[in-house]
Write an enzyme that holds these catalytic residues in place. Structure first.
Site, short mmCIF file in Angstrom:
data_model
loop_
_atom_site.label_atom_id
_atom_site.label_comp_id
_atom_site.label_asym_id
_atom_site.label_seq_id
_atom_site.Cartn_x
_atom_site.Cartn_y
_atom_site.Cartn_z
CB ALA A 16 -0.91 0.00 1.23
CB CYS A 17 -0.07 4.71 -0.84
SG CYS A 17 0.62 6.35 -1.00
N PRO A 18 2.69 4.39 1.11
CG PRO A 18 4.43 5.57 2.22
CD PRO A 18 3.16 4.74 2.46
#
Length: 79
Positions: A16-18
């Site tokens: 998942a981001c980042p």
């Protein structure tokens, strides 16, 4: 497939981001200027994040495509 050679493949599926951008930043530093990283990710935010990151770092997104929920990028190191 285009006429560039991939120097490194980066599998960021499930991150998942980042994290895809963090991994991309780390790995692009390990290849030579002019070489290309092929990156796979499932994070939909990457569609905006990767081009934005490339622009801010002076690198180039050569191509991106989506297949079966996986986003596939080709990023060229330019600096």
């Amino acid at each position: 497939m285009s006429d560039y050679t991939v120097a490194k493949t980066l599998d960021c599926k499930g991150l998942a981001c980042p994290m895809p951008i963090v991994r991309l930043s780390q790995e692009i530093a390990k290849i030579k200027v002019g070489e290309v990283i092929e990156m796979f990710t499932t994070d939909p935010g990457s569609l905006a994040d990767v081009p934005s990151w490339a622009k801010s770092t002076g690198n180039a997104v050569l191509e991106n495509k989506q297949e079966s929920g996986v986003i596939h990028f080709f990023i060229k190191r330019q600096k």
